[in-house]
Design an enzyme around this catalytic site. Structure first.
Site, PDB file in Angstrom:
ATOM      1  CB  CYS A   1      -7.496   2.758   4.026  1.00 57.13           C
ATOM      2  SG  CYS A   1      -7.974   1.875   5.500  1.00 57.13           S
TER       3      CYS A   1
ATOM      4  CG  ASN B   1      -9.043  -2.322   2.326  1.00 57.82           C
ATOM      5  OD1 ASN B   1      -8.411  -3.376   2.347  1.00 57.82           O
ATOM      6  ND2 ASN B   1      -8.845  -1.355   3.191  1.00 57.82           N
ATOM      7  CD  GLU B   2      -9.363  -2.581   7.145  1.00 57.51           C
ATOM      8  OE1 GLU B   2      -9.643  -1.407   7.455  1.00 57.51           O
ATOM      9  OE2 GLU B   2      -8.434  -3.214   7.656  1.00 57.51           O
TER      10      GLU B   2
ATOM     11  CD  GLU C   1      -2.861   1.307   2.305  1.00 58.68           C
ATOM     12  OE1 GLU C   1      -2.823   0.486   3.227  1.00 58.68           O
ATOM     13  OE2 GLU C   1      -3.786   2.133   2.163  1.00 58.68           O
TER      14      GLU C   1
HETATM   15  O1  AHR Z   1      -2.208  -1.403   6.657  1.00 63.83           O
HETATM   16  C1  AHR Z   1      -2.675  -0.160   7.036  1.00 63.83           C
HETATM   17  C2  AHR Z   1      -4.191  -0.063   6.954  1.00 63.83           C
HETATM   18  O2  AHR Z   1      -4.776  -0.950   7.847  1.00 63.83           O
HETATM   19  C3  AHR Z   1      -4.775  -0.456   5.649  1.00 63.83           C
HETATM   20  O3  AHR Z   1      -4.787   0.580   4.756  1.00 63.83           O
HETATM   21  C4  AHR Z   1      -6.169  -0.851   5.998  1.00 63.83           C
HETATM   22  O4  AHR Z   1      -6.711  -1.791   5.112  1.00 63.83           O
HETATM   23  C5  AHR Z   1      -6.058  -1.331   7.410  1.00 63.83           C
HETATM   24  O5  AHR Z   1      -6.995  -0.735   8.217  1.00 63.83           O
END
Ligand code: AHR
Length: 673
Positions: free
Chosen positions: A260, A391-392, A61
């Site tokens: 994220c 993603n989440e 990321e």
């Molecule tokens: O890894 C950091 C963050 O943690 C990521 O962006 C997210 O997916 C998770 O909450």
């Protein structure tokens, strides 16, 4: 389960017992302590459970300046003046002017072609009375330069009227010139000028200095500086030392671009992959969500130029021999932020983004997106097999949207394996609801995330032992033990955390029928620009190192094996009895038995490993990570403070006696005859 119960250890001793003899790193044979032996049984018989080639992968990321200022080797920040503050990253000791070309009333300038697409701005510099105006770029917390290395400089210039010469220099913090060159603008229209600069000394915090000579004005754009020695020597390339660290992990997959970052704080700020491909100059800048996510870790200069975009991610995955696993937004902004939703009836363009991506990755060059891939230099398909939707995300809003994606993609591309998510937490109502939905929807892979204290990892080594085998497979897509002990992020990557992850990973491996993909997160962090810690790899402008957690991941991923075997003590799996965790695999390609044994206790463990259903070679090798200091870290100064030590194993009639050191991670490898 116990662990870390005795912090004090008479460190540094090497233990053996009975028949076992062990050669130290230096090769001298030593005898170890005696004590109560524990009998471990390893069955070499087939369990019928395969270790997936994707078992150990990478989560990438753009957080902590992992892309611009990190993996992406560009050294100039705000190279085309697209940041909302066009002067950010630039210092002007005297009056250099910047203008937005669309707004600046350049009506006189009609006879040149403007930079296109996302490149909306350039600088307009006015030099009066031969004042030798100077402009500096400060890089990403400085520009890291290596002595005698070559750096490619390129600048687009246009409309030089009266400005006769640009002197370009790389200077250190007190202005000493380390390398220099000159450009005499000779074209009215935009033209790219290139030079190679070779610094005469190493410098971590250099600046690029431009001095204008003459009396008039000039327009500039895309001022770029790359080391020549990028990964595979590519011009728009990646930092070689960082890719080499990734290569060391021998990853089964590369997940990108997050995290994220995929979702955006608002829908406008979501990651849109198609804005990250095509000519680099035309890729449209986007604020990085980590720019202002944490007040205590604000990074106002954090933007995404997308010089490292989806094409480059696919290429990197290919270079690493890893499956590409892109994750796309699903019409929901981050639910921790605005939580904006695209109405279901308007989801079409979002689903189309996913279909287009499949075409970009896998389509024939006769298709529009396949054609672009071909034009970018990769006519062959990238053979993408996996795609994450969201993603989440959590709640009914997510599954309503996921269903629409799954239906359309499933109809058009049944070959694509979709990844879904039960949300950001590893348990609780939201998580249970997510799993219920995923089971109902017959999801292929469930992306679980857990950032928890080391004790959680020790206590959850049996997490997957009781999971339903009829539902989705598990993608442990983001995990890391968070000791939460210190302010200095680099110290969060301590041995206590890494040891607990290693112990937990025996549970991932033991459940390889269910757990198909795993990745530590986040991957990278700039030591002066991070927002989130711990991280697997730390870097600054010149150096990088793999943390102790990296060493654990590396040991696992390079010894993943192909087939699960059973390892037990008194008929039971080793999930922390007196601090011992273990898993075993066979590698059908190398013909090896590979055993992982983690000792989380402060005392050594004296083990007798007995195998059945097969014959072993007479010797083997053991690779151990160990520190008697649970706070131990690797660092820029001591990158190998905790790194594998190799010793020799002696096998007597399919039996090995071995002492594993306190607080150690051990991989034993013996040929099966
Ligand atoms: O890894 C950091 C963050 O943690 C990521 O962006 C997210 O997916 C998770 O909450």
């Amino acid at each position: 389960m116990k662990g870390f119960s005795k912090v004090v250890f008479l460190g540094g001793l090497v233990f053996i017992l009975g028949l076992f003899s062990c050669k130290t790193e230096k090769g001298d044979t030593v005898q170890g302590a005696t004590g109560e032996k524990r009998n471990l049984a390893i069955d070499l018989g087939d369990t019928g459970i395969k270790i997936q080639p994707t078992m150990y992968g990478i989560f990438y990321e753009d957080i902590n300046f992992a892309a611009d200022g990190g993996l992406y080797a560009e050294l100039i920040k705000n190279r085309s003046f697209e940041f909302p503050d066009p002067k950010m990253g630039w210092e002007e000791p005297n009056s250099v002017k910047y203008s937005l070309n669309k707004e600046s009333g350049f009506s006189k300038i009609t006879d040149y072609v403007e930079p296109k697409g996302g490149n909306k701005r350039f600088s307009h510099t006015v030099v009066q009375n031969d004042a030798r105006y100077e402009l500096f770029n400060t890089g990403f917390r400085g520009i890291g330069l290596k002595k005698d290395a070559s750096y490619h400089l390129s600048i687009m210039l246009a409309n030089a009227t009266g400005v006769k010469k640009l002197k370009i220099a790389l200077v250190d913090t007190v202005g000493t010139v380390l390398a220099s060159s000159e450009i005499i603008p000779d074209n009215k229209d935009w033209k790219t000028y290139e030079r190679v600069l070779v610094p005469n000394t190493i410098e971590e915090k250099a600046k690029l200095k431009i001095t204008f000579e003459g009396n008039g004005s000039i327009d500039m754009d895309m001022l770029s500086l790359f080391p020549k020695d990028t990964w595979k020597g590519r011009r728009n390339g990646l930092r070689k030392d960082l890719v080499e660290l990734l290569e060391g992990l021998n990853p089964g997959f590369l997940r990108f671009p997050g995290g994220c970052i995929v979702e955006g704080k608002t829908l406008d700020q979501r990651y849109q992959w198609h804005n990250t491909v095509g000519p680099v100059m035309e890729r449209e800048l986007l604020i990085n969500r980590w720019n202002n996510e944490f007040a205590h870790k604000s990074a106002p200069d954090y933007y995404q130029t997308f010089g490292l975009g989806f094409f480059e991610y696919f290429q990197l995955a290919e270079d690493l021999g890893a499956q590409p696993v892109p994750i796309l937004g699903c019409g929901m902004a981050c639910q921790f932020n605005s939580g904006e939703l695209v109405p279901l009836e308007n989801l079409g363009p979002f689903v189309q983004e996913a279909l287009d991506l499949i075409e970009f990755a896998n389509g024939n060059v006769s298709t529009p997106w396949g054609k672009l891939r071909g034009e970018m230099g990769h006519p062959e398909a990238f053979n993408m097999k996996y795609l994450g939707i969201g993603n989440e995300q959590w709640g009914p809003e997510y599954f309503e949207r996921y269903k629409i994606f799954a239906k359309i993609i499933g109809e058009k591309h049944p070959e694509i394996i979709l990844v879904s998510t039960p949300g950001p937490f590893p348990d609780g109502d939201m998580f249970d609801y997510g799993w219920e939905q995923m089971r109902e929807l017959n999801v292929a892979l469930a992306d679980e995330h857990y950032y928890k204290p080391p004790e959680w990892f020790l206590e959850n080594a049996n997490r997957y032992d009781s999971y339903d085998r009829n539902g989705p497979k598990v993608f442990a897509g983001e995990y890391a033990a968070h000791p939460n002990e210190v302010e200095d992020g680099t110290l969060e990557n301590n041995w206590r955390a890494a040891l607990s992850e290693a112990a937990f990973m025996t549970g991932l491996e033991r459940n390889a029928d269910l757990v198909h993909m795993t990745s530590y997160a986040p991957l990278m962090a700039h030591a002066e620009g991070w927002q989130w810690a711990p991280d697997l790899i730390w870097f600054n402008n010149l150096d990088s190192y793999g943390t102790v957690n990296y060493q654990v991941q590396k040991l696992y991923s390079n010894n993943a094996g192909t087939d699960l075997l059973k390892i037990t003590e008194e008929g039971k799996a080793l999930i922390g009895q007196d601090g011992l965790y273990a898993s075993a695999v066979k590698d059908a390609d190398t013909g090896e038995l590979i055993i992982k044994i983690i000792n989380t206790e402060s005392h050594p463990q004296q083990l007798k490993l007995v195998t059945n259903n097969g014959t072993l070679d007479k010797t083997g090798a053991m690779f151990s990570l160990q520190s008697s200091d649970l706070q131990a870290v690797n660092s820029f100064e001591f990158p190998n403070m905790v790194s594998p030590k190799e010793s020799t194993l002696t096998v007597i009639t399919d039996m090995v006696e071995v002492a594993v050191e306190p607080y150690s991670v051990n991989v034993l490898k013996i040929k099966i005859l």
